[in-house]
Write a protein that holds these residues in place. Sequence first.
Motif, PDB file in Angstrom:
ATOM      1  N   VAL A 282       0.852  -1.173   0.000  1.00 49.65           N
ATOM      2  CA  VAL A 282       0.000   0.000   0.000  1.00 49.65           C
ATOM      3  C   VAL A 282       0.896   1.234   0.000  1.00 49.65           C
ATOM      4  CG1 VAL A 282      -1.823   1.203   1.259  1.00 49.65           C
ATOM      5  CG2 VAL A 282      -1.735  -1.300   1.263  1.00 49.65           C
ATOM      6  N   GLY A 283       0.470   2.284  -0.710  1.00 48.54           N
ATOM      7  CA  GLY A 283       1.278   3.483  -0.823  1.00 48.54           C
ATOM      8  C   GLY A 283       1.718   4.017   0.526  1.00 48.54           C
ATOM      9  N   GLU A 284       2.993   4.405   0.605  1.00 48.23           N
ATOM     10  CA  GLU A 284       3.530   4.916   1.863  1.00 48.23           C
ATOM     11  C   GLU A 284       3.127   6.376   2.062  1.00 48.23           C
ATOM     12  OE1 GLU A 284       7.697   4.250   1.952  1.00 48.23           O
ATOM     13  OE2 GLU A 284       7.502   2.129   2.458  1.00 48.23           O
ATOM     14  N   ALA A 285       2.904   6.722   3.322  1.00 56.81           N
ATOM     15  CA  ALA A 285       2.526   8.085   3.691  1.00 56.81           C
ATOM     16  C   ALA A 285       2.896   8.291   5.150  1.00 56.81           C
ATOM     17  CB  ALA A 285       1.021   8.292   3.474  1.00 56.81           C
ATOM     18  N   PRO A 286       2.991   9.529   5.593  1.00 54.45           N
ATOM     19  CA  PRO A 286       3.274   9.778   7.015  1.00 54.45           C
ATOM     20  C   PRO A 286       2.145   9.234   7.899  1.00 54.45           C
ATOM     21  CG  PRO A 286       3.700  11.746   5.707  1.00 54.45           C
ATOM     22  CD  PRO A 286       3.006  10.771   4.805  1.00 54.45           C
ATOM     23  N   VAL A 287       2.503   8.458   8.906  1.00 55.54           N
ATOM     24  CA  VAL A 287       1.537   7.839   9.816  1.00 55.54           C
ATOM     25  C   VAL A 287       1.726   8.436  11.203  1.00 55.54           C
ATOM     26  CG1 VAL A 287       0.739   5.678  10.841  1.00 55.54           C
ATOM     27  CG2 VAL A 287       1.555   5.698   8.473  1.00 55.54           C
ATOM     28  N   ASP A 288       0.630   8.906  11.811  1.00 54.16           N
ATOM     29  CA  ASP A 288       0.683   9.434  13.175  1.00 54.16           C
ATOM     30  C   ASP A 288       0.896   8.259  14.129  1.00 54.16           C
ATOM     31  OD1 ASP A 288       0.026  10.359  15.785  1.00 54.16           O
ATOM     32  OD2 ASP A 288      -1.088  12.016  14.922  1.00 54.16           O
ATOM     33  N   VAL A 289       2.099   8.163  14.692  1.00 56.15           N
ATOM     34  CA  VAL A 289       2.455   6.996  15.492  1.00 56.15           C
ATOM     35  C   VAL A 289       1.652   6.949  16.792  1.00 56.15           C
ATOM     36  CG1 VAL A 289       4.355   5.692  16.500  1.00 56.15           C
ATOM     37  CG2 VAL A 289       4.777   7.129  14.524  1.00 56.15           C
ATOM     38  N   SER A 290       1.485   8.079  17.443  1.00 57.97           N
ATOM     39  CA  SER A 290       0.742   8.089  18.718  1.00 57.97           C
ATOM     40  C   SER A 290      -0.680   7.574  18.520  1.00 57.97           C
ATOM     41  CB  SER A 290       0.711   9.507  19.291  1.00 57.97           C
ATOM     42  OG  SER A 290       2.011   9.958  19.584  1.00 57.97           O
ATOM     43  N   GLU A 291      -1.313   8.026  17.457  1.00 57.71           N
ATOM     44  CA  GLU A 291      -2.681   7.585  17.170  1.00 57.71           C
ATOM     45  C   GLU A 291      -2.717   6.094  16.876  1.00 57.71           C
ATOM     46  OE1 GLU A 291      -5.958   8.132  13.616  1.00 57.71           O
ATOM     47  OE2 GLU A 291      -4.527   9.756  13.995  1.00 57.71           O
ATOM     48  N   LEU A 292      -1.731   5.594  16.081  1.00 61.20           N
ATOM     49  CA  LEU A 292      -1.695   4.180  15.730  1.00 61.20           C
ATOM     50  C   LEU A 292      -1.454   3.321  16.968  1.00 61.20           C
ATOM     51  CD1 LEU A 292      -1.621   1.866  13.677  1.00 61.20           C
ATOM     52  CD2 LEU A 292       0.805   2.373  13.293  1.00 61.20           C
ATOM     53  N   ASP A 294      -2.039   4.058  20.075  1.00 60.72           N
ATOM     54  CA  ASP A 294      -3.211   4.134  20.950  1.00 60.72           C
ATOM     55  C   ASP A 294      -4.326   3.225  20.444  1.00 60.72           C
ATOM     56  OD1 ASP A 294      -4.629   5.561  23.216  1.00 60.72           O
ATOM     57  OD2 ASP A 294      -5.984   6.008  21.539  1.00 60.72           O
ATOM     58  N   GLU A 295      -4.491   3.162  19.131  1.00 63.29           N
ATOM     59  CA  GLU A 295      -5.505   2.262  18.553  1.00 63.29           C
ATOM     60  C   GLU A 295      -5.178   0.807  18.855  1.00 63.29           C
ATOM     61  OE1 GLU A 295      -7.062   0.960  14.088  1.00 63.29           O
ATOM     62  OE2 GLU A 295      -6.127   2.933  14.379  1.00 63.29           O
ATOM     63  N   HIS A 308      -5.842  -9.136  31.792  1.00 60.74           N
ATOM     64  CA  HIS A 308      -4.473  -8.669  32.023  1.00 60.74           C
ATOM     65  C   HIS A 308      -4.484  -7.193  32.388  1.00 60.74           C
ATOM     66  CE1 HIS A 308      -4.424 -11.890  28.927  1.00 60.74           C
ATOM     67  NE2 HIS A 308      -3.410 -12.357  29.643  1.00 60.74           N
ATOM     68  N   GLU A 309      -3.437  -6.788  33.017  1.00 60.13           N
ATOM     69  CA  GLU A 309      -3.223  -5.365  33.263  1.00 60.13           C
ATOM     70  C   GLU A 309      -2.362  -4.820  32.126  1.00 60.13           C
ATOM     71  OE1 GLU A 309      -0.994  -2.463  36.478  1.00 60.13           O
ATOM     72  OE2 GLU A 309      -1.763  -4.410  37.155  1.00 60.13           O
ATOM     73  N   ILE A 310      -2.953  -3.948  31.316  1.00 58.70           N
ATOM     74  CA  ILE A 310      -2.282  -3.448  30.111  1.00 58.70           C
ATOM     75  C   ILE A 310      -1.972  -1.974  30.299  1.00 58.70           C
ATOM     76  CG2 ILE A 310      -2.428  -3.187  27.617  1.00 58.70           C
ATOM     77  CD1 ILE A 310      -4.475  -5.435  27.597  1.00 58.70           C
ATOM     78  N   ARG A 311      -0.715  -1.613  29.992  1.00 55.53           N
ATOM     79  CA  ARG A 311      -0.244  -0.242  30.201  1.00 55.53           C
ATOM     80  C   ARG A 311       0.268   0.315  28.878  1.00 55.53           C
ATOM     81  NH1 ARG A 311       4.999   1.594  31.323  1.00 55.53           N
ATOM     82  NH2 ARG A 311       5.066   3.679  32.310  1.00 55.53           N
ATOM     83  N   LEU A 312      -0.012   1.611  28.642  1.00 60.07           N
ATOM     84  CA  LEU A 312       0.470   2.305  27.450  1.00 60.07           C
ATOM     85  C   LEU A 312       1.572   3.274  27.858  1.00 60.07           C
ATOM     86  CD1 LEU A 312       0.203   2.991  24.428  1.00 60.07           C
ATOM     87  CD2 LEU A 312      -1.516   4.707  25.059  1.00 60.07           C
ATOM     88  N   ALA A 313       2.721   3.183  27.188  1.00 60.62           N
ATOM     89  CA  ALA A 313       3.861   4.061  27.477  1.00 60.62           C
ATOM     90  C   ALA A 313       4.257   4.793  26.207  1.00 60.62           C
ATOM     91  CB  ALA A 313       5.041   3.249  28.000  1.00 60.62           C
ATOM     92  N   LEU A 314       4.007   6.091  26.148  1.00 59.14           N
ATOM     93  CA  LEU A 314       4.350   6.915  24.984  1.00 59.14           C
ATOM     94  C   LEU A 314       5.395   7.941  25.384  1.00 59.14           C
ATOM     95  CD1 LEU A 314       0.880   7.612  23.302  1.00 59.14           C
ATOM     96  CD2 LEU A 314       2.726   6.153  22.452  1.00 59.14           C
ATOM     97  N   ASP A 315       6.488   7.969  24.661  1.00 63.00           N
ATOM     98  CA  ASP A 315       7.559   8.930  24.911  1.00 63.00           C
ATOM     99  C   ASP A 315       7.856   9.629  23.587  1.00 63.00           C
ATOM    100  OD1 ASP A 315       9.695  10.413  25.690  1.00 63.00           O
ATOM    101  OD2 ASP A 315      11.042   8.727  26.065  1.00 63.00           O
ATOM    102  N   GLY A 316       7.101  10.664  23.310  1.00 60.56           N
ATOM    103  CA  GLY A 316       7.241  11.353  22.023  1.00 60.56           C
ATOM    104  C   GLY A 316       6.290  10.751  21.004  1.00 60.56           C
TER     105      GLY A 316
END
Length: 438
Positions: A282-292, A294-295, A308-316
């Motif tokens: 599929v054609g490449e394009a800029p992907v918002d990593v934080s949004e991806l 989080d999804e 399970h206990e699931i944790r999200l860790a975002l650094d930038g």
Amino acid sequence: MSRLSLRFVTLGVATPVVALFGLAALAGLYRGADAALALIFVGFLGASIMLARNLRLLVAWARQPVGTPAPQGEGLWGQVFAELGGRIQRECEVKERLSAELGRFQQAAMAMPDGVIYLGEDDLIEWMNPMAEQHFDLDRRNDLRAPLQNLVRQPEFVAYLRSRHPAEPLVMHPARRRDRSLQIEVVPLAAGRRMVLSRDVSQLERLENMRRDFVANVSHELRTPLTVVGGFLETLIDGLDDFSREDVVHFLTLASEQSTRMQRLIEELLTLSALETGAPGVGEAPVDVSELVDEVFRETELLSAGRHEIRLALDGGGELLGSRKELHSAFSNLASNAVRYTPAGGHIEIGWRAGAGGGEYWVRDDGIGIDLVHIPRLTERFYRVDRSRSRETGGTGLGLAIVKHIVTRHQGELKIESQPGAGSRFAILFPASRLKSG
């Protein structure tokens, strides 16, 4: 000396002799017989001297290296030397052209990816290229003029070489490299000579083994759910009135789960096939990593269903250049594996960090872990550490193979760290060239 050369030499001697006899005849008419004989003697003496001198020039020239310019002869001898010199020059040019063609042929043979050996009488080695040295463990400095069967003593090869008209190529494993497969073919040449061609077919053999394993694995993976679905349907058809509504719903639910598993397997097979054949993604394009990320985190929570206990860790954050569909597939594969192989009550962390050196997506869990011996093979198709446990968790054995190909297409690197009983950490490292800071 050629016939043309002899013709010119004869002509060079005969012409002055004829002229001499003509002059002698005229002298005999006007001065008498003594004058005629004297003239003939002087003429023969002069012709003999000229002939001897030109013959010495011819002999001296013949002893010089080929290509030496022709001497300047006297009279018709000059034409003789010119004709001989021209013919020698033309033959030298032909020889040089043939030598150049032979040199180009040898250079091509030296660079060939296949092994080439020329055999003379009694199968003595006359020439070989470097690839043949590698295939048969030979040495051009020491093994030329030696019988090939004395150097390669494997019985199947010796028997094949002695067969003067083999019908099929020979496939063999060299004695010192049993992991290598060689395809050998003998080609008859003129004057009893032969040429031995060798080709390394190890990779083709491995691919064929992989193909057989792949077909066997796919057949096995599809047979199990098909058997379950078929068994439930047959049971319901034969005795629908004998089961309560709850039993019927239970059977149909299990059949639906197996049908979903087959559908997922087929979809992953198609995805993996497209990735392995290098089909355009599929054609490449800029992907918002934080949004991806989080999804993927929210999808993982739904899959875990509170176990399970699931944790999200975002650094930038930032944007990652790539195919969102493929990146989502890779990220969610690692997260769903953590859910499958982490017992209830365990902890899972899904994270992303971006820096000057690039970006990193990771999934960490404290699940069952993986023994170090299995890690190098985890990305192989259908490879499972515990096959029975994989079936219980609904795994297809293709997820990590798909992740590996997606990571490669995005110039990334997949890193796996694990310890039995202590959990695992799967990380994808992306180069800075694909990351745009937010």
